[in-house]
Design a protein around this motif. Sequence first.
Motif, PDB file in Angstrom:
ATOM      1  N   ASP A  69       0.848  -1.186   0.000  1.00  0.00           N
ATOM      2  CA  ASP A  69       0.000   0.000   0.000  1.00  0.00           C
ATOM      3  C   ASP A  69       0.886   1.239   0.000  1.00  0.00           C
ATOM      4  OD1 ASP A  69      -2.197   1.608   0.065  1.00  0.00           O
ATOM      5  OD2 ASP A  69      -2.540   1.380   2.213  1.00  0.00           O
ATOM      6  N   THR A  70       1.158   1.739  -1.210  1.00  0.00           N
ATOM      7  CA  THR A  70       2.008   2.924  -1.323  1.00  0.00           C
ATOM      8  C   THR A  70       1.272   3.998  -2.118  1.00  0.00           C
ATOM      9  OG1 THR A  70       3.013   2.044  -3.330  1.00  0.00           O
ATOM     10  CG2 THR A  70       4.149   1.587  -1.262  1.00  0.00           C
ATOM     11  N   ALA A  71       1.577   5.227  -1.808  1.00  0.00           N
ATOM     12  CA  ALA A  71       0.969   6.342  -2.529  1.00  0.00           C
ATOM     13  C   ALA A  71       1.604   6.437  -3.910  1.00  0.00           C
ATOM     14  CB  ALA A  71       1.184   7.631  -1.756  1.00  0.00           C
ATOM     15  N   ALA A  72       0.782   6.731  -4.922  1.00  0.00           N
ATOM     16  CA  ALA A  72       1.268   6.854  -6.290  1.00  0.00           C
ATOM     17  C   ALA A  72       0.596   8.057  -6.930  1.00  0.00           C
ATOM     18  CB  ALA A  72       0.943   5.577  -7.073  1.00  0.00           C
ATOM     19  N   PRO A  73       1.212   8.640  -7.931  1.00  0.00           N
ATOM     20  CA  PRO A  73       0.574   9.773  -8.592  1.00  0.00           C
ATOM     21  C   PRO A  73      -0.737   9.346  -9.243  1.00  0.00           C
ATOM     22  CG  PRO A  73       2.670   9.220  -9.625  1.00  0.00           C
ATOM     23  CD  PRO A  73       2.502   8.299  -8.486  1.00  0.00           C
ATOM     24  N   TRP A  74      -1.698  10.191  -9.215  1.00  0.00           N
ATOM     25  CA  TRP A  74      -3.024   9.890  -9.741  1.00  0.00           C
ATOM     26  C   TRP A  74      -3.418  10.969 -10.731  1.00  0.00           C
ATOM     27  CZ3 TRP A  74      -5.151   5.501  -9.928  1.00  0.00           C
ATOM     28  CH2 TRP A  74      -6.511   5.336 -10.167  1.00  0.00           C
ATOM     29  N   LEU A  75      -4.546  10.810 -11.358  1.00  0.00           N
ATOM     30  CA  LEU A  75      -4.996  11.791 -12.333  1.00  0.00           C
ATOM     31  C   LEU A  75      -5.304  13.121 -11.656  1.00  0.00           C
ATOM     32  CD1 LEU A  75      -7.587   9.640 -14.315  1.00  0.00           C
ATOM     33  CD2 LEU A  75      -5.296  10.254 -15.044  1.00  0.00           C
ATOM     34  N   SER A  76      -5.015  14.189 -12.372  1.00  0.00           N
ATOM     35  CA  SER A  76      -5.442  15.488 -11.870  1.00  0.00           C
ATOM     36  C   SER A  76      -6.948  15.611 -12.144  1.00  0.00           C
ATOM     37  CB  SER A  76      -4.679  16.607 -12.573  1.00  0.00           C
ATOM     38  OG  SER A  76      -5.066  16.654 -13.934  1.00  0.00           O
ATOM     39  N   ASN A  77      -7.568  16.559 -11.537  1.00  0.00           N
ATOM     40  CA  ASN A  77      -8.998  16.760 -11.745  1.00  0.00           C
ATOM     41  C   ASN A  77      -9.291  17.057 -13.218  1.00  0.00           C
ATOM     42  OD1 ASN A  77     -11.588  16.785 -10.701  1.00  0.00           O
ATOM     43  ND2 ASN A  77     -11.608  19.026 -10.545  1.00  0.00           N
ATOM     44  N   GLU A  78      -8.443  17.846 -13.850  1.00  0.00           N
ATOM     45  CA  GLU A  78      -8.640  18.175 -15.270  1.00  0.00           C
ATOM     46  C   GLU A  78      -8.503  16.919 -16.145  1.00  0.00           C
ATOM     47  OE1 GLU A  78      -6.405  19.937 -13.304  1.00  0.00           O
ATOM     48  OE2 GLU A  78      -7.879  21.517 -12.892  1.00  0.00           O
ATOM     49  N   GLU A  79      -7.505  16.079 -15.846  1.00  0.00           N
ATOM     50  CA  GLU A  79      -7.330  14.840 -16.622  1.00  0.00           C
ATOM     51  C   GLU A  79      -8.520  13.902 -16.437  1.00  0.00           C
ATOM     52  OE1 GLU A  79      -2.551  14.117 -16.773  1.00  0.00           O
ATOM     53  OE2 GLU A  79      -3.610  13.742 -14.879  1.00  0.00           O
ATOM     54  N   ALA A  80      -9.051  13.827 -15.209  1.00  0.00           N
ATOM     55  CA  ALA A  80     -10.186  12.947 -14.937  1.00  0.00           C
ATOM     56  C   ALA A  80     -11.443  13.431 -15.651  1.00  0.00           C
ATOM     57  CB  ALA A  80     -10.443  12.848 -13.430  1.00  0.00           C
ATOM     58  N   LEU A  81     -11.596  14.739 -15.793  1.00  0.00           N
ATOM     59  CA  LEU A  81     -12.792  15.293 -16.441  1.00  0.00           C
ATOM     60  C   LEU A  81     -12.649  15.402 -17.953  1.00  0.00           C
ATOM     61  CD1 LEU A  81     -13.674  18.096 -13.886  1.00  0.00           C
ATOM     62  CD2 LEU A  81     -14.924  15.966 -14.287  1.00  0.00           C
ATOM     63  N   LYS A  82     -11.463  15.107 -18.478  1.00  0.00           N
ATOM     64  CA  LYS A  82     -11.201  15.261 -19.899  1.00  0.00           C
ATOM     65  C   LYS A  82     -12.183  14.454 -20.757  1.00  0.00           C
ATOM     66  CE  LYS A  82      -7.501  13.455 -21.540  1.00  0.00           C
ATOM     67  NZ  LYS A  82      -6.103  13.133 -21.787  1.00  0.00           N
ATOM     68  N   ASN A  83     -12.551  13.239 -20.357  1.00  0.00           N
ATOM     69  CA  ASN A  83     -13.449  12.388 -21.140  1.00  0.00           C
ATOM     70  C   ASN A  83     -14.893  12.409 -20.637  1.00  0.00           C
ATOM     71  OD1 ASN A  83     -11.420  11.548 -22.888  1.00  0.00           O
ATOM     72  ND2 ASN A  83     -10.791   9.918 -21.496  1.00  0.00           N
ATOM     73  N   ALA A  84     -15.176  13.230 -19.652  1.00  0.00           N
ATOM     74  CA  ALA A  84     -16.554  13.324 -19.151  1.00  0.00           C
ATOM     75  C   ALA A  84     -17.426  13.998 -20.208  1.00  0.00           C
ATOM     76  CB  ALA A  84     -16.592  14.099 -17.846  1.00  0.00           C
ATOM     77  N   PRO A  85     -18.640  13.494 -20.443  1.00  0.00           N
ATOM     78  CA  PRO A  85     -19.487  14.116 -21.455  1.00  0.00           C
ATOM     79  C   PRO A  85     -19.908  15.530 -21.074  1.00  0.00           C
ATOM     80  CG  PRO A  85     -20.670  12.365 -20.300  1.00  0.00           C
ATOM     81  CD  PRO A  85     -19.258  12.338 -19.821  1.00  0.00           C
ATOM     82  N   ASP A  86     -20.019  15.795 -19.783  1.00  0.00           N
ATOM     83  CA  ASP A  86     -20.416  17.127 -19.344  1.00  0.00           C
ATOM     84  C   ASP A  86     -19.830  17.347 -17.955  1.00  0.00           C
ATOM     85  OD1 ASP A  86     -21.607  19.584 -19.258  1.00  0.00           O
ATOM     86  OD2 ASP A  86     -23.637  18.811 -18.898  1.00  0.00           O
ATOM     87  N   ASP A  87     -19.323  18.520 -17.710  1.00  0.00           N
ATOM     88  CA  ASP A  87     -18.792  18.813 -16.381  1.00  0.00           C
ATOM     89  C   ASP A  87     -19.138  20.248 -16.007  1.00  0.00           C
ATOM     90  OD1 ASP A  87     -16.542  19.317 -18.436  1.00  0.00           O
ATOM     91  OD2 ASP A  87     -15.931  20.488 -16.661  1.00  0.00           O
TER      92      ASP A  87
END
Length: 96
Positions: free
Chosen positions: A66-84
């Motif tokens: 259980d180690t911390a790892a870099p994750w998606l930024s909020n902008e990267e996570a919303l990039k493929n969202a149909p609407d935000d």
Amino acid sequence: MSRITKDEVKHVAHLARLAVTDEEATHFASQLDDIISFVEQLSELDTDNVKPTAHVIEMKNELREDTAAPWLSNEEALKNAPDDEDGQVRVPSILE
């Protein structure tokens, strides 16, 4: 001689609030008798030197570290969202 009678099957079905026909009760009585016969065969086995187990093969959970790892930024996570909106995914309302 059957150890489970059709009437016993119908009684248990009644207690479980299940409807069974005479034909089904006869069929289930036969199946339950077969199961009892099989269990009686198992009880004849010599299990004195057999270790109690919960599973036929040894199993253990394999967990990753259980180690911390870099994750998606909020902008990267919303990039493929149909609407935000305001940094969150916007979905259609399901309640009127």
